[in-house]
Design an enzyme around this catalytic site. Structure first.
Site, PDB file in Angstrom:
ATOM      1  N   GLN A  55      14.864  -1.435   5.356  1.00  0.00           N
ATOM      2  CA  GLN A  55      13.712  -1.343   6.247  1.00  0.00           C
ATOM      3  C   GLN A  55      13.088  -2.714   6.454  1.00  0.00           C
ATOM      4  O   GLN A  55      12.653  -3.048   7.552  1.00  0.00           O
ATOM      5  CB  GLN A  55      12.682  -0.369   5.669  1.00  0.00           C
ATOM      6  CG  GLN A  55      13.165   1.073   5.626  1.00  0.00           C
ATOM      7  CD  GLN A  55      12.210   1.981   4.869  1.00  0.00           C
ATOM      8  OE1 GLN A  55      11.619   1.582   3.867  1.00  0.00           O
ATOM      9  NE2 GLN A  55      12.065   3.212   5.330  1.00  0.00           N
TER      10      GLN A  55
ATOM     11  N   TRP B 180       0.852  -1.197   0.000  1.00  0.00           N
ATOM     12  CA  TRP B 180       0.000   0.000   0.000  1.00  0.00           C
ATOM     13  C   TRP B 180       0.888   1.247   0.000  1.00  0.00           C
ATOM     14  O   TRP B 180       1.862   1.320   0.743  1.00  0.00           O
ATOM     15  CB  TRP B 180      -0.879  -0.013   1.252  1.00  0.00           C
ATOM     16  CG  TRP B 180      -1.651   1.237   1.494  1.00  0.00           C
ATOM     17  CD1 TRP B 180      -2.487   1.875   0.648  1.00  0.00           C
ATOM     18  CD2 TRP B 180      -1.660   2.007   2.711  1.00  0.00           C
ATOM     19  NE1 TRP B 180      -3.030   2.982   1.243  1.00  0.00           N
ATOM     20  CE2 TRP B 180      -2.533   3.092   2.526  1.00  0.00           C
ATOM     21  CE3 TRP B 180      -1.021   1.867   3.948  1.00  0.00           C
ATOM     22  CZ2 TRP B 180      -2.786   4.049   3.504  1.00  0.00           C
ATOM     23  CZ3 TRP B 180      -1.265   2.816   4.933  1.00  0.00           C
ATOM     24  CH2 TRP B 180      -2.145   3.892   4.705  1.00  0.00           C
TER      25      TRP B 180
ATOM     26  N   TYR C 191      -4.757  -0.173  -4.841  1.00  0.00           N
ATOM     27  CA  TYR C 191      -3.468   0.449  -4.548  1.00  0.00           C
ATOM     28  C   TYR C 191      -2.809   0.961  -5.832  1.00  0.00           C
ATOM     29  O   TYR C 191      -2.621   0.208  -6.790  1.00  0.00           O
ATOM     30  CB  TYR C 191      -2.522  -0.528  -3.856  1.00  0.00           C
ATOM     31  CG  TYR C 191      -2.952  -0.971  -2.474  1.00  0.00           C
ATOM     32  CD1 TYR C 191      -3.969  -0.328  -1.767  1.00  0.00           C
ATOM     33  CD2 TYR C 191      -2.326  -2.054  -1.848  1.00  0.00           C
ATOM     34  CE1 TYR C 191      -4.344  -0.743  -0.506  1.00  0.00           C
ATOM     35  CE2 TYR C 191      -2.701  -2.480  -0.575  1.00  0.00           C
ATOM     36  CZ  TYR C 191      -3.720  -1.821   0.084  1.00  0.00           C
ATOM     37  OH  TYR C 191      -4.099  -2.239   1.330  1.00  0.00           O
TER      38      TYR C 191
ATOM     39  N   PRO D 145       1.354  -1.342  11.734  1.00  0.00           N
ATOM     40  CA  PRO D 145       1.804  -1.597  13.107  1.00  0.00           C
ATOM     41  C   PRO D 145       2.770  -0.536  13.619  1.00  0.00           C
ATOM     42  O   PRO D 145       2.962  -0.400  14.826  1.00  0.00           O
ATOM     43  CB  PRO D 145       2.486  -2.974  13.003  1.00  0.00           C
ATOM     44  CG  PRO D 145       2.928  -3.068  11.580  1.00  0.00           C
ATOM     45  CD  PRO D 145       1.849  -2.384  10.791  1.00  0.00           C
TER      46      PRO D 145
ATOM     47  N   GLN E 223      -8.649  -7.601   8.436  1.00  0.00           N
ATOM     48  CA  GLN E 223      -7.428  -6.800   8.316  1.00  0.00           C
ATOM     49  C   GLN E 223      -7.693  -5.380   8.815  1.00  0.00           C
ATOM     50  O   GLN E 223      -8.165  -4.526   8.083  1.00  0.00           O
ATOM     51  CB  GLN E 223      -6.930  -6.775   6.868  1.00  0.00           C
ATOM     52  CG  GLN E 223      -5.582  -6.089   6.749  1.00  0.00           C
ATOM     53  CD  GLN E 223      -5.000  -6.188   5.352  1.00  0.00           C
ATOM     54  OE1 GLN E 223      -4.615  -5.180   4.763  1.00  0.00           O
ATOM     55  NE2 GLN E 223      -4.927  -7.396   4.820  1.00  0.00           N
TER      56      GLN E 223
ATOM     57  N   ALA F 175       2.265   2.638  12.891  1.00  0.00           N
ATOM     58  CA  ALA F 175       1.468   3.867  12.858  1.00  0.00           C
ATOM     59  C   ALA F 175       1.963   4.820  11.778  1.00  0.00           C
ATOM     60  O   ALA F 175       2.275   5.988  12.033  1.00  0.00           O
ATOM     61  CB  ALA F 175       1.461   4.558  14.227  1.00  0.00           C
TER      62      ALA F 175
END
Length: 333
Positions: free
Chosen positions: A291, A21, A54, A207, A177, A209
């Site tokens: 990441q 996303w 998306y 998760p 979800q 934020a």
């Protein structure tokens, strides 16, 4: 990597899944997206989540190309349907027409004969729930979908779907979800207890934020260049946290907790959602392979009760818990 069952089903998913996303097809170039997907595979992630909406369907195309050549049976590919994918009145929602047309488009873009999980991206107030569930069930029987789930549905909506499925003999939903993080806990009071009782798992998004829990957004300072808060696609979602300086200040106070555990702030955030046993998988996104490699280190981390209490004490009143925050549009967008 650690693995968990999805709901009461036999499907096993990676504790951390990779989602695209905002990133694929929009925020990052395709070469970078492919590098992130490869990093996810290298780190043991087998579960990949996307949606037809998306990047205006481009995200599915990018993911399909990135996963091309990978043994299909080694992957769990999830996608979703509901939001507009075209200009027509029927290019949205959960009608039989849109679901049927959307799954064919998703399969083509993802370069696969089936998806492991097909999810209703929101609740459609304009389509009878029986119509939606019957269409999903037909896709399961056709072999185009293996399991069905929902996204951001309220506890009453999930309960009604389970009731209808049982009455009509349809495949039951196995997952929901929702957004879930240390700062956003709206599923805990109603959705999670119902889901635990009914054998439905949570596959949680954001998760971290929208990056706030990495600690990179500092109180009184402009967002870092190139961050989600400065992107057209992501700014609206992260603003709810950035507008409250108390949130940013309290997030900085989580740093000693992460340091004591030898974790990065992002790892602490992902590990926190995985302490909830109703969570089957936490979705991470990435613009860089590093990441991905950092976030996956949260897999298998156990946080004891004292650590969880310290986190609660630090965040205190800035945590959002109102179950009414889980809401779908009254009218199709």
């Amino acid at each position: 990597m650690e693995f968990r069952h999805l709901g009461r089903s036999g499907l096993i998913v990676s504790e951390i899944s990779y989602g695209n996303w905002i990133t694929h097809g929009s925020q990052v170039e395709e070469d970078a997206a492919k590098q992130c997907v490869q990093a996810a595979l290298d780190e043991g992630i087998t579960t990949f989540d996307t949606a037809d909406v998306y990047a205006g369907t481009k995200a599915e195309e990018v993911l399909g190309r990135a996963l091309h050549g990978v043994r299909r049976e080694s992957l769990e590919i999830f996608t979703k349907v509901y939001w507009p994918t075209g200009p027509g009145k029927n290019d949205r929602g959960l009608s039989r027409k849109h679901i049927t047309e959307s799954i064919h488009g998703s399969l083509r873009r993802l370069q696969t004969d089936y998806v492991d999980l097909y999810q209703a991206h929101r609740f459609d107030h304009e389509t009878p729930l029986e119509e939606t569930l019957k269409t999903f069930d037909d896709l399961v029987r056709q072999g185009k979908v293996l399991y069905v789930g929902v996204s951001e549905w309220s506890a009453p909506q999930i309960a009604e779907a389970l009731k209808i499925a049982d009455q009509m003999g349809f495949d039951r939903i196995v997952s929901n979800q929702p957004q879930y993080s240390m700062l956003w806990r709206v599923i805990e009071s109603e959705v999670v207890p119902l889901s635990e009782a009914e054998g439905v798992s949570q596959i949680v998004w954001s998760p971290i934020a929208q990056g706030v829990l990495t600690g990179k957004y500092l109180p009184g300072q402009a967002p870092p260049a190139g961050s989600r808060a400065t992107s057209e696609a992501g700014a609206g979602f992260v603003s709810r946290f950035l507008e409250n300086e108390d949130v940013l200040t309290r997030v900085q106070d989580l740093r000693p907790i992460a340091a004591d555990l030898g974790l990065s702030m992002a790892q602490l955030a992902v590990a926190w959602v995985l302490q909830n046993q109703n969570v089957a998988s936490a979705i991470i996104g990435a613009t860089k392979p590093e990441q991905v490699r950092d976030n996956v280190k949260a897999a298998g981390v156990k946080l004891d009760a004292d650590v969880l209490k310290r986190i609660d004490d630090v965040l205190g009143p800035v945590v959002e818990r109102d179950p009414a925050k889980t809401v779908s549009p009254e009218k199709r967008p």
